[in-house]
Design an enzyme around this catalytic site. Structure first.
Site, short mmCIF file in Angstrom:
data_model
loop_
_atom_site.label_atom_id
_atom_site.label_comp_id
_atom_site.label_asym_id
_atom_site.label_seq_id
_atom_site.Cartn_x
_atom_site.Cartn_y
_atom_site.Cartn_z
N ARG A 1 75.87 2.48 -34.48
CA ARG A 1 74.57 2.41 -33.80
C ARG A 1 74.29 3.70 -33.04
O ARG A 1 75.19 4.28 -32.43
CB ARG A 1 74.52 1.21 -32.86
CG ARG A 1 74.63 -0.09 -33.62
CD ARG A 1 74.15 -1.32 -32.87
NE ARG A 1 74.51 -2.50 -33.67
CZ ARG A 1 73.78 -2.99 -34.66
NH1 ARG A 1 72.62 -2.43 -34.97
NH2 ARG A 1 74.19 -4.05 -35.35
N ASP A 2 73.02 4.15 -33.13
CA ASP A 2 72.61 5.36 -32.43
C ASP A 2 72.73 5.14 -30.92
O ASP A 2 72.36 4.08 -30.41
CB ASP A 2 71.18 5.74 -32.81
CG ASP A 2 70.85 7.18 -32.44
OD1 ASP A 2 70.71 8.00 -33.36
OD2 ASP A 2 70.74 7.48 -31.23
N ASN B 1 67.02 14.37 -41.00
CA ASN B 1 66.48 15.60 -40.43
C ASN B 1 67.34 16.79 -40.86
O ASN B 1 68.57 16.68 -40.88
CB ASN B 1 66.47 15.51 -38.90
CG ASN B 1 65.50 14.43 -38.40
OD1 ASN B 1 64.40 14.28 -38.94
ND2 ASN B 1 65.91 13.67 -37.41
N VAL C 1 72.46 17.05 -34.50
CA VAL C 1 73.89 16.91 -34.82
C VAL C 1 74.07 17.41 -36.26
O VAL C 1 73.46 16.87 -37.19
CB VAL C 1 74.37 15.46 -34.68
CG1 VAL C 1 75.84 15.35 -35.09
CG2 VAL C 1 74.18 14.95 -33.25
N HIS D 1 73.50 12.96 -41.62
CA HIS D 1 73.38 11.53 -41.29
C HIS D 1 72.03 10.99 -41.73
O HIS D 1 71.01 11.68 -41.65
CB HIS D 1 73.60 11.29 -39.79
CG HIS D 1 72.78 12.17 -38.91
ND1 HIS D 1 73.13 13.48 -38.65
CD2 HIS D 1 71.63 11.95 -38.23
CE1 HIS D 1 72.23 14.02 -37.84
NE2 HIS D 1 71.30 13.11 -37.57
N HIS E 1 69.35 8.18 -40.85
CA HIS E 1 68.89 7.23 -39.83
C HIS E 1 68.32 6.00 -40.53
O HIS E 1 67.46 6.13 -41.42
CB HIS E 1 67.76 7.82 -38.98
CG HIS E 1 68.13 8.99 -38.12
ND1 HIS E 1 68.34 8.88 -36.77
CD2 HIS E 1 68.29 10.31 -38.41
CE1 HIS E 1 68.61 10.07 -36.25
NE2 HIS E 1 68.58 10.96 -37.23
P1 5GP Z 1 69.29 14.13 -35.42
O1 5GP Z 1 68.33 14.50 -34.33
O2 5GP Z 1 70.35 15.20 -35.61
O3 5GP Z 1 68.64 13.74 -36.70
O4 5GP Z 1 69.99 12.81 -34.92
C1 5GP Z 1 71.13 12.79 -34.12
C2 5GP Z 1 71.23 11.40 -33.57
O5 5GP Z 1 72.53 11.23 -33.07
C3 5GP Z 1 70.26 11.15 -32.39
O6 5GP Z 1 69.42 10.05 -32.71
C4 5GP Z 1 71.20 10.85 -31.22
O7 5GP Z 1 70.70 9.82 -30.39
C5 5GP Z 1 72.48 10.44 -31.91
N1 5GP Z 1 73.69 10.75 -31.17
C6 5GP Z 1 74.01 11.93 -30.57
N2 5GP Z 1 75.22 11.86 -30.02
C7 5GP Z 1 75.70 10.62 -30.27
C8 5GP Z 1 76.92 9.95 -29.94
O8 5GP Z 1 77.83 10.49 -29.31
N3 5GP Z 1 77.05 8.66 -30.38
C9 5GP Z 1 76.06 8.03 -31.09
N4 5GP Z 1 76.30 6.76 -31.46
N5 5GP Z 1 74.90 8.64 -31.41
C10 5GP Z 1 74.72 9.90 -31.01
#
Ligand code: 5GP
Ligand code: ZN
Length: 114
Positions: free
Chosen positions: A29-30, A87, A96, A100, A102
């Protein structure tokens, strides 16, 4: 990758709410959910982004999507609808750099993002 948050989640060095794990992918989970269901599905092997994909990764990428289908059904959002987002780099808001997918759902969403 030793400094990658998601690699550390996969190895269990950083805690997360895991919802699925097999030999290819892990789902959790996010931390900051943008929808009632917000799950991240990641390859167990480190890949920076779609830009770093290789042709041999095609079965892995297919598996990310069939895992999303399975989790959407399990979360009860398959019929109501859900959104899958990947993304890539700064303009898309990637924060990150471990590939991944979503999985977002559980409420009506606005375009273009949940
Ligand atoms: P991005 O913006 O790279 O597409 O998505 C990264 C996602 O990783 C974000 O929605 C953020 O909330 C989530 N995220 C960042 N750090 C952590 C973490 O330590 N644990 C979890 N479960 N989600 C994370
Ligand atoms: Zn990683």
């Amino acid at each position: 990758m030793t400094d990658c948050i998601f690699c550390k989640i996969i190895t269990g060095d950083i805690p997360s709410t895991n919802v699925f794990r097999d030999e290819l992918v892990t789902a959790f989970r996010d931390l900051h959910p943008a929808a009632p269901t917000h799950i991240l599905i990641v390859p167990n092997k480190h890949i920076d982004s779609i830009n770093a994909l290789e042709n041999r990764d095609e079965p892995l990428i297919g598996h990310l999507f069939t895992t999303a289908r399975q989790l959407a059904a399990r979360e009860g959002i398959a019929e109501g609808g859900f959104r899958l987002i990947i993304n890539t780099n700064a303009d898309a808001g990637q924060t990150v750099f471990h590939l991944h997918l979503h999985l977002l759902g559980g409420a009506p969403m606005k375009h273009p993002m949940g």
